[in-house]
Every structure is written in C-alpha cells, then in structure tokens.
Write a protein that holds these residues in place. Structure first.
Motif, PDB file in Angstrom:
ATOM      1  N   GLU A  16       0.895  -1.099   0.056  1.00 29.55           N
ATOM      2  CA  GLU A  16      -0.119  -0.081   0.191  1.00 29.55           C
ATOM      3  C   GLU A  16       0.788   1.171   0.083  1.00 29.55           C
ATOM      4  OE1 GLU A  16      -2.670   2.303   3.274  1.00 29.55           O
ATOM      5  OE2 GLU A  16      -2.758   0.246   3.097  1.00 29.55           O
ATOM      6  N   LEU A  17       0.416   2.239  -0.821  1.00 24.19           N
ATOM      7  CA  LEU A  17       1.126   3.526  -0.609  1.00 24.19           C
ATOM      8  C   LEU A  17       0.051   4.380  -0.305  1.00 24.19           C
ATOM      9  CD1 LEU A  17       2.857   3.387  -4.164  1.00 24.19           C
ATOM     10  CD2 LEU A  17       4.048   3.158  -2.010  1.00 24.19           C
ATOM     11  N   GLN A  18       0.524   5.609   0.498  1.00 23.26           N
ATOM     12  CA  GLN A  18      -0.537   6.735   0.902  1.00 23.26           C
ATOM     13  C   GLN A  18       0.327   7.849   0.209  1.00 23.26           C
ATOM     14  OE1 GLN A  18      -1.256   7.004   5.010  1.00 23.26           O
ATOM     15  NE2 GLN A  18      -1.655   4.985   5.168  1.00 23.26           N
ATOM     16  N   VAL A  19      -0.621   8.578  -0.609  1.00 19.77           N
ATOM     17  CA  VAL A  19      -0.456   9.759  -1.330  1.00 19.77           C
ATOM     18  C   VAL A  19      -0.859  11.091  -0.518  1.00 19.77           C
ATOM     19  CG1 VAL A  19      -0.335  10.736  -3.691  1.00 19.77           C
ATOM     20  CG2 VAL A  19      -0.700   8.292  -3.439  1.00 19.77           C
ATOM     21  N   ARG A  20       0.178  11.951  -0.168  1.00 20.79           N
ATOM     22  CA  ARG A  20      -0.421  13.071   0.773  1.00 20.79           C
ATOM     23  C   ARG A  20      -0.079  14.193   0.025  1.00 20.79           C
ATOM     24  NH1 ARG A  20      -0.716  10.968   5.997  1.00 20.79           N
ATOM     25  NH2 ARG A  20       0.171   8.911   6.450  1.00 20.79           N
ATOM     26  N   ARG A  21       0.307  14.039  -1.174  1.00 18.36           N
ATOM     27  CA  ARG A  21       0.436  15.337  -2.209  1.00 18.36           C
ATOM     28  C   ARG A  21      -1.030  16.094  -2.429  1.00 18.36           C
ATOM     29  NH1 ARG A  21       5.256  16.898  -1.492  1.00 18.36           N
ATOM     30  NH2 ARG A  21       5.095  17.878  -3.435  1.00 18.36           N
ATOM     31  N   PRO A  22      -0.950  17.233  -2.395  1.00 14.94           N
ATOM     32  CA  PRO A  22      -2.379  18.057  -2.686  1.00 14.94           C
ATOM     33  C   PRO A  22      -2.532  18.016  -4.153  1.00 14.94           C
ATOM     34  CG  PRO A  22      -0.309  19.634  -2.363  1.00 14.94           C
ATOM     35  CD  PRO A  22      -0.144  18.313  -2.155  1.00 14.94           C
ATOM     36  N   ARG A  23      -4.019  17.894  -4.323  1.00 20.54           N
ATOM     37  CA  ARG A  23      -4.411  17.945  -5.978  1.00 20.54           C
ATOM     38  C   ARG A  23      -4.490  19.643  -6.339  1.00 20.54           C
ATOM     39  NH1 ARG A  23      -7.936  14.299  -3.367  1.00 20.54           N
ATOM     40  NH2 ARG A  23      -7.204  12.012  -3.638  1.00 20.54           N
ATOM     41  N   PRO A  24      -4.379  19.661  -7.749  1.00 25.80           N
ATOM     42  CA  PRO A  24      -3.888  18.812  -8.647  1.00 25.80           C
ATOM     43  C   PRO A  24      -2.253  18.578  -8.552  1.00 25.80           C
ATOM     44  CG  PRO A  24      -4.151  20.968  -9.560  1.00 25.80           C
ATOM     45  CD  PRO A  24      -4.502  20.991  -8.142  1.00 25.80           C
ATOM     46  N   ARG A  25      -2.009  17.396  -8.764  1.00 26.53           N
ATOM     47  CA  ARG A  25      -0.683  16.983  -8.812  1.00 26.53           C
ATOM     48  C   ARG A  25       0.321  17.233 -10.118  1.00 26.53           C
ATOM     49  NH1 ARG A  25      -3.225  11.828  -5.578  1.00 26.53           N
ATOM     50  NH2 ARG A  25      -3.567  12.799  -3.503  1.00 26.53           N
ATOM     51  N   ASP A  26       1.451  17.624  -9.633  1.00 18.52           N
ATOM     52  CA  ASP A  26       2.545  17.987 -10.686  1.00 18.52           C
ATOM     53  C   ASP A  26       3.065  16.497 -11.018  1.00 18.52           C
ATOM     54  OD1 ASP A  26       4.495  18.759 -12.563  1.00 18.52           O
ATOM     55  OD2 ASP A  26       5.358  20.067 -11.011  1.00 18.52           O
ATOM     56  N   ARG A  27       2.818  16.102 -12.451  1.00 20.26           N
ATOM     57  CA  ARG A  27       3.611  14.933 -12.874  1.00 20.26           C
ATOM     58  C   ARG A  27       4.998  15.185 -12.873  1.00 20.26           C
ATOM     59  NH1 ARG A  27      -1.002  15.153 -16.110  1.00 20.26           N
ATOM     60  NH2 ARG A  27      -2.251  12.910 -16.560  1.00 20.26           N
ATOM     61  N   HIS A  28       5.557  16.218 -13.134  1.00 18.55           N
ATOM     62  CA  HIS A  28       7.087  16.297 -13.013  1.00 18.55           C
ATOM     63  C   HIS A  28       7.801  16.441 -11.576  1.00 18.55           C
ATOM     64  CE1 HIS A  28       6.327  16.690 -17.408  1.00 18.55           C
ATOM     65  NE2 HIS A  28       5.384  17.821 -17.133  1.00 18.55           N
ATOM     66  N   ALA A  29       6.894  16.607 -10.917  1.00 15.80           N
ATOM     67  CA  ALA A  29       7.605  16.779  -9.305  1.00 15.80           C
ATOM     68  C   ALA A  29       8.347  15.552  -8.783  1.00 15.80           C
ATOM     69  CB  ALA A  29       6.589  17.019  -8.301  1.00 15.80           C
ATOM     70  N   PRO A  30       9.498  15.872  -8.359  1.00 22.06           N
ATOM     71  CA  PRO A  30      10.265  14.429  -7.924  1.00 22.06           C
ATOM     72  C   PRO A  30       9.419  13.519  -7.039  1.00 22.06           C
ATOM     73  CG  PRO A  30      11.583  16.204  -7.697  1.00 22.06           C
ATOM     74  CD  PRO A  30      10.269  16.789  -7.863  1.00 22.06           C
ATOM     75  N   ALA A  31       8.453  14.080  -6.146  1.00 23.31           N
ATOM     76  CA  ALA A  31       7.640  12.979  -5.413  1.00 23.31           C
ATOM     77  C   ALA A  31       6.813  12.497  -5.946  1.00 23.31           C
ATOM     78  CB  ALA A  31       6.909  13.990  -4.275  1.00 23.31           C
ATOM     79  N   PHE A  32       6.312  12.981  -7.021  1.00 26.05           N
ATOM     80  CA  PHE A  32       5.319  12.022  -8.033  1.00 26.05           C
ATOM     81  C   PHE A  32       6.101  11.094  -8.632  1.00 26.05           C
ATOM     82  CE2 PHE A  32       2.896  11.071 -11.766  1.00 26.05           C
ATOM     83  CZ  PHE A  32       1.437  11.433 -11.370  1.00 26.05           C
ATOM     84  N   HIS A  33       7.137  11.135  -9.100  1.00 22.08           N
ATOM     85  CA  HIS A  33       7.935  10.113  -9.584  1.00 22.08           C
ATOM     86  C   HIS A  33       8.436   9.074  -8.663  1.00 22.08           C
ATOM     87  CE1 HIS A  33       8.648  11.399 -13.839  1.00 22.08           C
ATOM     88  NE2 HIS A  33       8.348  12.360 -13.263  1.00 22.08           N
ATOM     89  N   GLY A  34       8.624   9.635  -7.474  1.00 24.59           N
ATOM     90  CA  GLY A  34       9.109   8.598  -6.286  1.00 24.59           C
ATOM     91  C   GLY A  34       7.909   7.820  -5.960  1.00 24.59           C
ATOM     92  N   LEU A  35       6.560   8.521  -6.008  1.00 23.43           N
ATOM     93  CA  LEU A  35       5.617   7.232  -5.849  1.00 23.43           C
ATOM     94  C   LEU A  35       5.425   6.337  -6.974  1.00 23.43           C
ATOM     95  CD1 LEU A  35       3.279  10.162  -4.568  1.00 23.43           C
ATOM     96  CD2 LEU A  35       3.747   7.967  -3.125  1.00 23.43           C
ATOM     97  N   MET A  36       5.574   6.896  -8.264  1.00 22.37           N
ATOM     98  CA  MET A  36       5.617   5.602  -9.230  1.00 22.37           C
ATOM     99  C   MET A  36       6.603   4.668  -9.082  1.00 22.37           C
ATOM    100  SD  MET A  36       4.828   8.041 -12.782  1.00 22.37           S
ATOM    101  CE  MET A  36       4.485   6.665 -13.707  1.00 22.37           C
ATOM    102  N   ASP A  37       7.872   5.143  -8.873  1.00 21.24           N
ATOM    103  CA  ASP A  37       8.882   4.234  -8.366  1.00 21.24           C
ATOM    104  C   ASP A  37       8.492   3.080  -7.443  1.00 21.24           C
ATOM    105  OD1 ASP A  37      10.139   5.491 -10.593  1.00 21.24           O
ATOM    106  OD2 ASP A  37      11.633   6.505  -8.985  1.00 21.24           O
ATOM    107  N   ALA A  38       7.881   3.543  -6.428  1.00 19.39           N
ATOM    108  CA  ALA A  38       7.489   2.921  -5.334  1.00 19.39           C
ATOM    109  C   ALA A  38       6.532   1.798  -5.767  1.00 19.39           C
ATOM    110  CB  ALA A  38       6.936   3.520  -4.050  1.00 19.39           C
TER     111      ALA A  38
END
Length: 436
Positions: free
Chosen positions: A236-258
């Motif tokens: 399970e992954l919990q996503v705490r980023r506010p919406r709308p989410r930036d596809r180019h943000a490092p945190a976004f890529h980190g969640l995809m990697d996870a």
C-alpha cells in the motif's frame, strides 16, 4: 504473497477519525477454472474504504482487481469472509454504492435521459426527472438529454455512465477502469473534471474506489494505492500530495517508482536450480520483438533505465510494460534493482550480437529459463517423429489455466521457440515440430 513493509498502513494517520464505509474482512473468491479446477482469485483480502478518500486498486491484468470491486458492490458474493457497509453485513447489492464500468454499458434504445433515469426506479416521475437533469448537468452533458448513445463520442458516453451512477447520490462510487476505453486526451479531460467535482463537493459521494493498471493514473487520483497480486494486497502507498498533482515533481516520480517496486517484487528470476513447472511459472505475454525493442532501448540509455521514466517516455501503462520486463528478467537478459531495469551481460551480447548470434543466445536462454519452452522441447524430443499436436500441449495447460490463457501461453512459447529456431509450427495442422 510477497510482504511489503511501508512506513504507514491502511489504518495509519491518513484515515484517523474517518468513518469506515465499506469493510472487507478476510474475503476470498474462488471460481471454477479449466476442467473444473478451482481458481482462487482473492485469498483472505482485508481492507477498509473510509469516508472522504479515493482509493486506487492497482495491479496487472488478472490479479483480481475487478473481482474485488464487484465484491465491494455486492455483485458477487464472496466464497469466504465478509463485507460490511457502515458496520452492517452486506446481503446482496451493497447499499449506497453505484458503479461505473469500462464499457459505458448504455442501452442503445434509450436516450441519455432515459439511461440516466434507469438508476432511479421507484422514484416519483417529477423527482426522477429533476435528479436526472441535475446529474446530466454535473457531468457536462447539457443539451444532449434527448441524444441516443450512437450519437455520442466515447467520452460523452462515459459521461452518461457517470451521470447514471451519480444520479443515485451514492455514498461510494466504484469505477472499473472507467477511462481505459478512451483516447488519451479525452481520458485526461474526464479525470481532471472528476477531480474538480470531488474537490468542489459537487456531488453527494463520500468515497471512491477505482480499478486501474495505469500507475500514473493511480498517483494522480488516489489518496491510497493498494497494489494487488497473488490473490491479495501486496502493498500500500499513501499519497499525501495536494491536488492537482504535478507529474514532473520528484515526489510524483518517487511514488510511481514505489508502485513499480511493489508490482515487480515477486518476479520469476529464471534460476536454473529451480526450473519450476509451466503450470506454476507462467510465461509473460511478450513477443520476442517487444523484448528486443526493450533491450535496445535500455542499452541505448547506458544499459539501465528507471521503469517509471521508461513508461512515461514510451507512453506505456503497467500492463503494457511489465510483461515485457518480466520476460527479459525471466530469460536472464535483464535484472531488476528496485524499480530500475539493468541489462545483464547476456542481454548486452544479445542486443549487440547480430541476427544469428542473437538467435543462438536467445535459444539457449529460452531452453534454460522458460519452463514451458523446455517442456515442449522435451516432449517433442521424446515423440516418435519429433512432432506433436498443439492440442496435446493445450490439454496439459488447461489444468492450470483457462482456455484463453492456455492458448496465449502456448502461442508465446511458439513465438520464442520459432525465433530461437528451436521448433517449427504448422498453423494449418496445428503441429509443433522439433527443429532439425
């Protein structure tokens, strides 16, 4: 099932103080497979959908995502465990739940208005019309009330599907890959509008669950991502980023990697000391051309590539990319380091070696590491004339796979064997023949 430990759990701070809407307790679901063999799709799954959250059910095709959603909706009665809605056991259809399907599921002889009103049987005519018009307005279909499905584009038909679900003012909206049948731009537009409605509180829905195999979509939409596989929840992954989410943000890529790390956490490695059975170790559904293309792509990027970056660059979804990655890893052409694919020495040699040397490398690796290819070659070698009907192999495969899956397994093995010049296939007669 591979256990994945993450910093937070489904019952951690993200959901503290929120009311549980749907709870699944040790739910199992078994169907009859080929020749009556039991096929377990869900095995002891437990989780809770809370008020105020969006949950994405992520996983590969066939992992049980849609089955889980239908059990939540009460469309399928589980063979084991229990489902509760607001603390009460569910018997039949789950109260307060509406569902949006992938295929629109509109009745072609009814107008948009008629299709939307279907969800309000038993409601007085005037109230039914008012609520249907409100739902049509919410999804942006004003002016199309009298249009028939054949007059609508794919995106507009899916809007009508959303309106038919929302007109019931459900507590919980369940969505089974609602954007996968749409083109990229239309899907992006509908996702954005759905999130805008959710953020603005424009409808009564208190929680949503969406089935997807698109990792980027899951990170864009969800507060929690449940990754399914092997009959259960792998992580399970919990996503705490506010919406709308930036596809180019490092945190976004980190969640995809996870998410990729969880999805790829139980790969078949092709270990020669554990050859396995073709009924247990299924071949990934990947043609040789796709495996070669992946290897070329990775080799050109320094022999290593991040899976999420690769998927974004190629425009692939998880279901497109992961079987090809699985095949490369199974054959020993590549290995996975967390969410990074790295070519092995054999993978580099195969990519650079030219046509005939490459075929020889592939033939050796397929014989050593692909259980079904090895089984076919042994059977052909033990036959009287090096020839056996595909029906022979399909009969064996049906013991562990459905009819369709058995055919796909055999087709993949034939593709690999032909490329490696290990066997020939007479499609007219359905005969596999050992190569000279």
């Amino acid at each position: 099932m591979t256990a994945v430990t993450l910093p937070t759990t489904a019952y951690g701070p993200l959901n503290r103080g929120r009311a549980p809407l749907i709870s699944m307790n040790e739910v199992s679901q078994t169907f009859r497979g080929g020749q009556g063999v039991p096929l377990t799709v869900l095995d002891g799954v437990s989780f809770t959908l809370y008020d105020g959250e969006i949950v994405a059910l992520l996983g590969r095709s066939g992992c049980g995502k849609s089955t889980l959603l239908r059990v939540m909706a009460g469309l399928i009665e589980p063979t084991g465990g229990s489902v509760e809605y607001r603390g009460e056991p569910v018997r039949g259809a789950t109260p307060g739940v509406a569902m949006v399907f992938q295929s629109f599921a509109l009745l072609p002889w009814l107008t948009v208005m008629g299709n939307v009103e279907l969800g309000l049987e038993g409601v007085a005519d005037q109230e039914r019309r008012r609520r249907a018009l409100d739902a049509i307005d919410v999804v942006g279909l004003d002016g199309f009330e009298t249009a028939y499905p054949k007059e609508l584009s794919g995106g507009m038909r899916q809007r009508a599907g959303f309106a038919r679900a929302l007109v019931r003012e459900p507590d919980v909206l369940l969505m089974d890959e609602p954007f996968s049948a749409l083109d990229v731009l239309t899907a992006e537009n509908l996702r954005t509008e759905l999130l805008e409605l959710w953020s603005a509180g424009s409808f009564a829905t208190r929680a949503m669950a969406i089935v997807t195999h698109n990792i980027e979509e899951a990170v864009l939409l969800a507060d929690r991502i449940l990754v399914l596989g092997d009959g259960g929840i792998k992580g399970e992954l919990q996503v705490r980023r506010p919406r709308p989410r930036d596809r180019h943000a490092p945190a976004f890529h980190g969640l995809m990697d996870a998410a990729y790390r969880i999805l790829t956490g139980d790969k078949v490695t092709g270990d020669e000391d554990d050859p396995g059975s073709p009924l247990v170790n299924a071949l990934p559904m990947a043609p040789v051309g796709a495996i070669a293309g992946l290897a070329d792509w990775v080799e050109a990027r320094g022999r290593a590539a991040d899976l999420s970056d690769l998927a974004l660059e190629l425009g692939f979804e998880a279901d497109d990319l992961l079987p090809i990655v699985d095949a490369a890893v199974l054959l020993g052409l590549a290995r996975l380091v967390d969410s990074t694919i790295v070519l092995t020495r054999q993978g580099v040699n195969w990519t650079r070696g030219g046509i005939q040397p490459g075929k020889a490398i592939f033939a050796r690796l397929a014989t050593e590491n692909a259980p079904l290819v090895r089984t076919i070659l042994r059977a052909l070698g033990g036959s009287r004339d090096g020839r056996l009907s595909d029906d022979f192999f399909l009969a064996v495969l049906r013991r562990g796979f459905t009819e369709e899956e058995a055919r796909r397994q055999l087709d993949t093995a034939i593709d690999w064997g032909r490329y490696g010049e290990l066997l020939e296939y007479d499609a007219k007669n359905g005969d596999l023949v050992l190569a000279s």
